[in-house]
Design a protein around this motif. Structure first.
Motif, PDB file in Angstrom:
ATOM      1  N   VAL A 100       0.868  -1.185   0.000  1.00 28.45           N
ATOM      2  CA  VAL A 100       0.000   0.000   0.000  1.00 28.45           C
ATOM      3  C   VAL A 100       0.902   1.231   0.000  1.00 28.45           C
ATOM      4  CG1 VAL A 100      -1.847   1.240   1.177  1.00 28.45           C
ATOM      5  CG2 VAL A 100      -1.754  -1.272   1.295  1.00 28.45           C
ATOM      6  N   PHE A 101       1.133   1.811  -1.169  1.00 31.36           N
ATOM      7  CA  PHE A 101       2.036   2.954  -1.290  1.00 31.36           C
ATOM      8  C   PHE A 101       1.528   3.936  -2.347  1.00 31.36           C
ATOM      9  CE2 PHE A 101       5.095  -0.365   0.080  1.00 31.36           C
ATOM     10  CZ  PHE A 101       5.532   0.232   1.245  1.00 31.36           C
ATOM     11  N   GLY A 102       1.910   5.200  -2.136  1.00 29.61           N
ATOM     12  CA  GLY A 102       1.608   6.206  -3.148  1.00 29.61           C
ATOM     13  C   GLY A 102       1.611   7.616  -2.598  1.00 29.61           C
ATOM     14  N   ASP A 103       0.812   7.868  -1.571  1.00 29.99           N
ATOM     15  CA  ASP A 103       0.648   9.232  -1.077  1.00 29.99           C
ATOM     16  C   ASP A 103       1.967   9.855  -0.624  1.00 29.99           C
ATOM     17  OD1 ASP A 103      -2.045   9.992  -1.414  1.00 29.99           O
ATOM     18  OD2 ASP A 103      -2.670   8.738   0.275  1.00 29.99           O
ATOM     19  N   ALA A 104       2.827   9.065   0.019  1.00 26.57           N
ATOM     20  CA  ALA A 104       4.055   9.628   0.591  1.00 26.57           C
ATOM     21  C   ALA A 104       5.103   9.986  -0.459  1.00 26.57           C
ATOM     22  CB  ALA A 104       4.649   8.647   1.601  1.00 26.57           C
ATOM     23  N   PRO A 114       7.428  14.132  -8.929  1.00 28.12           N
ATOM     24  CA  PRO A 114       8.794  13.629  -9.169  1.00 28.12           C
ATOM     25  C   PRO A 114       8.767  12.271  -9.865  1.00 28.12           C
ATOM     26  CG  PRO A 114       8.192  13.298  -6.873  1.00 28.12           C
ATOM     27  CD  PRO A 114       7.065  14.084  -7.501  1.00 28.12           C
ATOM     28  N   THR A 115       8.430  12.283 -11.125  1.00 30.57           N
ATOM     29  CA  THR A 115       8.162  11.060 -11.877  1.00 30.57           C
ATOM     30  C   THR A 115       9.333  10.084 -11.890  1.00 30.57           C
ATOM     31  OG1 THR A 115       6.601  12.262 -13.287  1.00 30.57           O
ATOM     32  CG2 THR A 115       7.455  10.159 -14.111  1.00 30.57           C
ATOM     33  N   ASP A 116      10.510  10.567 -12.232  1.00 30.60           N
ATOM     34  CA  ASP A 116      11.659   9.662 -12.329  1.00 30.60           C
ATOM     35  C   ASP A 116      12.004   9.052 -10.979  1.00 30.60           C
ATOM     36  OD1 ASP A 116      11.856  10.155 -15.030  1.00 30.60           O
ATOM     37  OD2 ASP A 116      13.397  11.703 -14.826  1.00 30.60           O
ATOM     38  N   VAL A 137      -1.614  -1.612  -4.022  1.00 29.22           N
ATOM     39  CA  VAL A 137      -2.788  -0.776  -3.758  1.00 29.22           C
ATOM     40  C   VAL A 137      -2.374   0.688  -3.782  1.00 29.22           C
ATOM     41  CG1 VAL A 137      -4.600  -0.191  -2.093  1.00 29.22           C
ATOM     42  CG2 VAL A 137      -3.855  -2.587  -2.363  1.00 29.22           C
ATOM     43  N   GLY A 138      -2.932   1.435  -4.711  1.00 29.80           N
ATOM     44  CA  GLY A 138      -2.641   2.859  -4.804  1.00 29.80           C
ATOM     45  C   GLY A 138      -3.575   3.684  -3.940  1.00 29.80           C
ATOM     46  N   PRO A 139      -3.266   4.964  -3.751  1.00 26.81           N
ATOM     47  CA  PRO A 139      -4.078   5.823  -2.877  1.00 26.81           C
ATOM     48  C   PRO A 139      -5.439   6.136  -3.467  1.00 26.81           C
ATOM     49  CG  PRO A 139      -2.412   7.121  -3.999  1.00 26.81           C
ATOM     50  CD  PRO A 139      -2.126   5.686  -4.325  1.00 26.81           C
ATOM     51  N   THR A 140      -6.335   6.509  -2.583  1.00 20.61           N
ATOM     52  CA  THR A 140      -7.673   6.904  -3.008  1.00 20.61           C
ATOM     53  C   THR A 140      -7.825   8.416  -2.874  1.00 20.61           C
ATOM     54  OG1 THR A 140     -10.035   6.371  -2.796  1.00 20.61           O
ATOM     55  CG2 THR A 140      -8.779   6.615  -0.739  1.00 20.61           C
ATOM     56  N   TRP A 141      -9.047   8.893  -3.008  1.00 16.71           N
ATOM     57  CA  TRP A 141      -9.314  10.332  -2.979  1.00 16.71           C
ATOM     58  C   TRP A 141      -9.060  10.931  -1.598  1.00 16.71           C
ATOM     59  CZ3 TRP A 141      -9.652  11.685  -7.786  1.00 16.71           C
ATOM     60  CH2 TRP A 141     -10.295  10.849  -8.717  1.00 16.71           C
ATOM     61  N   GLY A 142      -8.885  12.234  -1.562  1.00 18.85           N
ATOM     62  CA  GLY A 142      -8.772  12.984  -0.323  1.00 18.85           C
ATOM     63  C   GLY A 142      -9.282  14.387  -0.539  1.00 18.85           C
ATOM     64  N   LEU A 158      -0.729  10.380 -10.311  1.00 22.45           N
ATOM     65  CA  LEU A 158       0.041   9.325  -9.653  1.00 22.45           C
ATOM     66  C   LEU A 158      -0.533   7.947  -9.969  1.00 22.45           C
ATOM     67  CD1 LEU A 158       2.231   8.443  -7.601  1.00 22.45           C
ATOM     68  CD2 LEU A 158       0.472   8.697  -5.825  1.00 22.45           C
ATOM     69  N   ALA A 159      -1.848   7.824  -9.915  1.00 20.54           N
ATOM     70  CA  ALA A 159      -2.482   6.542 -10.199  1.00 20.54           C
ATOM     71  C   ALA A 159      -2.152   6.058 -11.604  1.00 20.54           C
ATOM     72  CB  ALA A 159      -3.997   6.658 -10.013  1.00 20.54           C
ATOM     73  N   ALA A 160      -2.163   6.976 -12.553  1.00 16.98           N
ATOM     74  CA  ALA A 160      -1.852   6.610 -13.938  1.00 16.98           C
ATOM     75  C   ALA A 160      -0.403   6.143 -14.065  1.00 16.98           C
ATOM     76  CB  ALA A 160      -2.107   7.796 -14.864  1.00 16.98           C
ATOM     77  N   LEU A 161       0.504   6.815 -13.355  1.00 15.65           N
ATOM     78  CA  LEU A 161       1.917   6.418 -13.408  1.00 15.65           C
ATOM     79  C   LEU A 161       2.122   5.053 -12.760  1.00 15.65           C
ATOM     80  CD1 LEU A 161       4.873   7.164 -14.054  1.00 15.65           C
ATOM     81  CD2 LEU A 161       4.991   8.180 -11.761  1.00 15.65           C
ATOM     82  N   LEU A 162       1.558   4.851 -11.591  1.00 21.31           N
ATOM     83  CA  LEU A 162       1.718   3.574 -10.902  1.00 21.31           C
ATOM     84  C   LEU A 162       1.146   2.424 -11.712  1.00 21.31           C
ATOM     85  CD1 LEU A 162       0.867   4.575  -7.211  1.00 21.31           C
ATOM     86  CD2 LEU A 162       3.123   4.104  -8.178  1.00 21.31           C
ATOM     87  N   ASN A 163       0.041   2.667 -12.356  1.00 20.50           N
ATOM     88  CA  ASN A 163      -0.592   1.627 -13.163  1.00 20.50           C
ATOM     89  C   ASN A 163       0.360   1.091 -14.232  1.00 20.50           C
ATOM     90  OD1 ASN A 163      -2.831   0.000 -13.993  1.00 20.50           O
ATOM     91  ND2 ASN A 163      -3.163   1.402 -15.683  1.00 20.50           N
ATOM     92  N   LYS A 164       1.227   1.970 -14.727  1.00 22.13           N
ATOM     93  CA  LYS A 164       2.181   1.573 -15.760  1.00 22.13           C
ATOM     94  C   LYS A 164       3.451   0.958 -15.168  1.00 22.13           C
ATOM     95  CE  LYS A 164       0.877   5.214 -19.076  1.00 22.13           C
ATOM     96  NZ  LYS A 164       1.380   6.399 -19.817  1.00 22.13           N
ATOM     97  N   GLU A 165       3.857   1.459 -14.009  1.00 16.92           N
ATOM     98  CA  GLU A 165       5.200   1.148 -13.519  1.00 16.92           C
ATOM     99  C   GLU A 165       5.283  -0.025 -12.552  1.00 16.92           C
ATOM    100  OE1 GLU A 165       7.780   2.530 -14.841  1.00 16.92           O
ATOM    101  OE2 GLU A 165       6.597   3.954 -16.033  1.00 16.92           O
ATOM    102  N   VAL A 166       4.171  -0.460 -11.952  1.00 15.13           N
ATOM    103  CA  VAL A 166       4.274  -1.498 -10.927  1.00 15.13           C
ATOM    104  C   VAL A 166       4.296  -2.917 -11.497  1.00 15.13           C
ATOM    105  CG1 VAL A 166       3.104  -0.021  -9.257  1.00 15.13           C
ATOM    106  CG2 VAL A 166       1.779  -1.730 -10.526  1.00 15.13           C
ATOM    107  N   GLN A 167       4.108  -3.070 -12.777  1.00 14.08           N
ATOM    108  CA  GLN A 167       4.116  -4.402 -13.370  1.00 14.08           C
ATOM    109  C   GLN A 167       5.445  -5.098 -13.084  1.00 14.08           C
ATOM    110  OE1 GLN A 167       3.121  -4.073 -17.538  1.00 14.08           O
ATOM    111  NE2 GLN A 167       1.343  -2.803 -17.134  1.00 14.08           N
ATOM    112  N   PRO A 168       5.421  -6.423 -12.812  1.00 14.37           N
ATOM    113  CA  PRO A 168       4.306  -7.353 -12.964  1.00 14.37           C
ATOM    114  C   PRO A 168       3.335  -7.400 -11.792  1.00 14.37           C
ATOM    115  CG  PRO A 168       6.232  -8.549 -12.294  1.00 14.37           C
ATOM    116  CD  PRO A 168       6.669  -7.124 -12.478  1.00 14.37           C
TER     117      PRO A 168
END
Length: 214
Positions: A100-104, A114-116, A137-142, A158-168
């Motif tokens: 469970v990561f993303g917001d921090a 900070p994409t890279d 699990v990515g973050p939800t709304w706030g 962030l959600a769009a980036l994680l969706n691409k980068e966390v594979q597999p």
């Protein structure tokens, strides 16, 4: 009991959304244990993926280790830190790792995400999880609060980036699980107890089929 989860060992690691007693830590372990799984949970407040790759004391606001559904005890010792993910996998031999990561790491108060830097962190953690089944699990709304600076636009970016980068790893976009307008938070980022329960319930429904699909 769902027999498809019986005998599974699940390791969960994450940030503050998986650290305090009224967060996802309060309902995800119960839900999976009730279905026959063994669950081990580690939460480190404000942690980022890199903190689970390089074992170091980074505990600024709380660290929790919870076995199954035992009583939740929060350590505020700043010298405490969880073992790194490779050590945890070797210790518990999980069938699946839920992170469970993303917001921090979203850089909510920064003009640009900070994409890279995010990509480097994500790839390092995924590499360390290795061949073990992984669910991210990515973050939800706030809501916007100057303390964190969270905005809907950055959350979606962030959600769009994680969706691409966390594979597999399989990515769960939590913004699609809850109604944006119905979310209530304590401080703009951390949900109320009732909304953590709603989030947790939706996550269980989404994760169950992924765990059952061996």
């Amino acid at each position: 009991m769902n027999p498809l989860l019986a005998g599974l060992t699940i390791l969960m690691i994450g940030d503050s959304h998986l650290t305090f007693k009224n967060t996802l830590l309060a309902n995800l372990p119960e839900a999976f244990v009730a279905q026959g799984a063994k669950v081990v949970t580690y939460g480190l407040c404000s942690s980022k993926p890199e903190d689970w790759v390089d074992e170091k004391p980074v505990n600024a606001c709380g660290y929790t280790q919870r076995i199954g559904t035992e009583h939740i005890t929060l350590s505020m010792n700043k010298n405490d830190a969880p073992p790194n993910v490779q050590t945890l996998i070797q210790q518990w031999h999980p069938d699946a790792v839920i992170v469970v990561f993303g917001d921090a790491m979203a850089g909510y108060n920064q003009p640009q995400m900070p994409t890279d830097w995010i990509k480097d962190q994500v790839h390092a953690l995924v590499e360390n999880i290795g061949s073990t089944k992984c669910i991210w699990v990515g973050p939800t709304w706030g809501h916007y609060n100057p303390r964190y600076g969270k905005t809907d636009a950055r959350t979606q970016e962030l959600a769009a980036l994680l969706n691409k980068e966390v594979q597999p790893c399989h990515y769960i976009d939590s913004t699609k699980l809850l109604d944006q307008k119905s979310i209530a938070t304590e401080d703009g980022l951390h949900l109320t107890t009732s909304d953590y329960t709603k989030w947790g319930n939706q996550l269980v429904k989404t994760i169950d089929p992924l765990l059952s699909n061996k």
